[in-house]
Write an enzyme that holds these catalytic residues in place. Structure first.
Site, PDB file in Angstrom:
ATOM      1  N   SER A  14      43.935  24.851  46.412  1.00 52.15           N
ATOM      2  CA  SER A  14      44.365  25.683  45.304  1.00 52.15           C
ATOM      3  C   SER A  14      45.809  25.303  44.938  1.00 52.15           C
ATOM      4  O   SER A  14      46.084  24.133  44.738  1.00 52.15           O
ATOM      5  CB  SER A  14      44.215  27.161  45.662  1.00 52.15           C
ATOM      6  OG  SER A  14      44.336  27.984  44.532  1.00 52.15           O
ATOM      7  N   ASP A  59      33.008  27.224  42.464  1.00 55.52           N
ATOM      8  CA  ASP A  59      34.350  27.634  42.036  1.00 55.52           C
ATOM      9  C   ASP A  59      34.367  27.870  40.527  1.00 55.52           C
ATOM     10  O   ASP A  59      34.029  26.988  39.747  1.00 55.52           O
ATOM     11  CB  ASP A  59      35.343  26.540  42.410  1.00 55.52           C
ATOM     12  CG  ASP A  59      36.793  27.008  42.381  1.00 55.52           C
ATOM     13  OD1 ASP A  59      37.095  27.969  41.654  1.00 55.52           O
ATOM     14  OD2 ASP A  59      37.619  26.391  43.080  1.00 55.52           O
ATOM     15  N   HIS A  85      35.789  30.163  44.671  1.00 54.65           N
ATOM     16  CA  HIS A  85      37.046  29.467  44.964  1.00 54.65           C
ATOM     17  C   HIS A  85      37.505  29.641  46.403  1.00 54.65           C
ATOM     18  O   HIS A  85      37.958  28.673  47.040  1.00 54.65           O
ATOM     19  CB  HIS A  85      38.125  29.972  44.001  1.00 54.65           C
ATOM     20  CG  HIS A  85      39.450  29.289  44.152  1.00 54.65           C
ATOM     21  ND1 HIS A  85      39.647  27.965  43.837  1.00 54.65           N
ATOM     22  CD2 HIS A  85      40.656  29.765  44.592  1.00 54.65           C
ATOM     23  CE1 HIS A  85      40.914  27.637  44.066  1.00 54.65           C
ATOM     24  NE2 HIS A  85      41.548  28.706  44.522  1.00 54.65           N
TER      25      HIS A  85
END
Length: 397
Positions: free
Chosen positions: A179, A347, A377
């Site tokens: 991320s 995601d 995610h």
């Protein structure tokens, strides 16, 4: 060998507490005064002043970090693990009992094997886990608050490079993150290509898209519109907890998949509450998914600073490795690292297509490793163990 650090001043902000030992064992950090800090102890290093990409200036910057394992004599076995938006430096347990947020990735016998590698995690500039951020003290003795400047991911990379210099790390064996951590890892490989031999970019693309910026803006606005925000100068008074909790709710919806939310909660009512029985709107009970989001928001309020949430969210908005560097292929042409790219197939925040775009633009043939997880995610955190064999090979080759 041991690592000596020149500064242990504890800055303002939220930090993890660790027990400090008096006897050194291999891999421990030994301070100039002889104090021994076991693996997984938060440390602090002042890196001086910093001119920022957007035009701001910080006259005195401290970075918080934790380390595990032993740096070899050549300084060549260091792995930098970058945390995500609200993460801390505590990647793995170390000498204490507190569980880390990426135990499957780092630790004894893990792909980032702390018996073999010197693993380090740095709290990002602008954070609230020990690094200089909005809650830190400015030169006038007051918290920075609304005066804290805009920081980009490139700024954080420059700051981290100074810390690496102080620790004797000329180049990283690997830099890896998921991320926002993946965006930070990518920026490292592009900004300092000669200092990154391997780069792991997980669950993020080459830039923040318009949709991702839109989600981010909704979160920062939720905080700014809180009645206690006071333009960012709320320290010493009521904090904008409702706004921060709402921001987390918005974010968490993007961290999880529609399938996972429906499977876990469906249309079920929260225990002892009735969503469809109320004589006024204000009296309606909650669905289970509403209670879940309330829980996530309230958890973050207890451990994070609202201004730091804004600062780091806007740093992630700035993520674009092509800025000032031409096309994506032109920007990535400078990298020399061996890349590991991965995505979570469900995601809906950073779509796998963004990881594929990144891999296709990188020099050579770079595969995209898929994490098979229904949750969305957050699978990059909970299911990274699926890629243990591939990551171990990446770190060792």
């Amino acid at each position: 060998m041991t690592i000596s650090v020149s500064s242990t001043d504890v800055p303002a902000g939220k930090t993890h507490s660790r027990t400090v030992s008096s006897r050194a064992v291999p891999g421990d950090t030994v301070l100039p005064d002889g104090t021994v800090l076991p693996d997984g102890t938060v440390q602090y290093l002042n890196i001086g002043s910093l001119e920022l990409e957007a035009g701001g200036f910080l006259p005195d910057v401290t970075l918080a970090y934790e380390t595990w394992g032993t740096l070899n004599a050549e300084g060549s076995n260091a792995i930098l693990v970058q945390h995500a938006l609200t993460g801390s430096t505590h990647v793995t347990r170390g000498a204490g009992d507190e569980e880390g947020w990426w135990e499957q990735l780092a630790g004894p016998g893990a792909p980032a094997d702390t018996d073999r590698f010197f693993v380090i995690s740095i709290n990002i500039l602008g954070g609230c886990y020990g690094s200089t951020g909005p809650s830190s003290t400015a030169p006038d003795g007051k918290p920075w608050g609304s005066r804290f400047p805009l920081v980009t991911l490139r700024d954080s990379t420059v700051a981290e490079a100074r810390l690496a210099d102080r620790l004797g790390i000329g180049s990283w064996h690997a830099v890896v993150g998921g991320s926002m951590g993946g965006a930070r890892a990518l920026e490292w490989a592009v900004t300092f290509p000669e200092r990154v031999r391997r780069c792991g970019v997980i669950s993020v693309g080459a830039r923040s898209t318009a949709e991702q910026i839109a989600f981010a803006q909704a979160q920062t606005l939720a905080i700014r519109q809180d009645r206690h925000f006071n333009g960012g100068d709320y320290y010493g008074g009521p904090e904008p907890e409702e706004g921060l909790a709402l921001a987390r709710r918005i974010a968490h919806i993007t961290y999880r998949s529609a399938y996972e939310l429906d499977f876990r909660f469906g249309r079920n009512a929260q225990a002892a509450e009735e969503p469809l029985q109320a004589d006024a709107l204000a009296g309606r009970g909650r669905y289970q998914v509403e209670s879940y989001l309330d829980h996530q928001g309230n958890k973050l309020v207890r451990r994070f600073d609202a201004n730091s949430y804004i600062a780091l969210t806007e740093a992630l908005m700035s993520h674009d490795v092509t800025r000032g560097r031409g096309t994506l292929k032109e920007a990535l042409a400078r990298v020399t690292a061996n890349f590991f790219v991965a995505a979570v197939e469900t995601d809906r925040l950073y779509f796998p297509a963004q990881s594929m775009e990144l891999a296709e633009a990188l020099p050579g043939n770079v595969d995209v490793h898929m994490i098979d997880s229904p949750i969305g995610h957050d699978g990059f955190l909970t299911e990274i163990g699926q890629l243990n064999a591939q990551l171990r090979e990446h770190f060792l080759n």
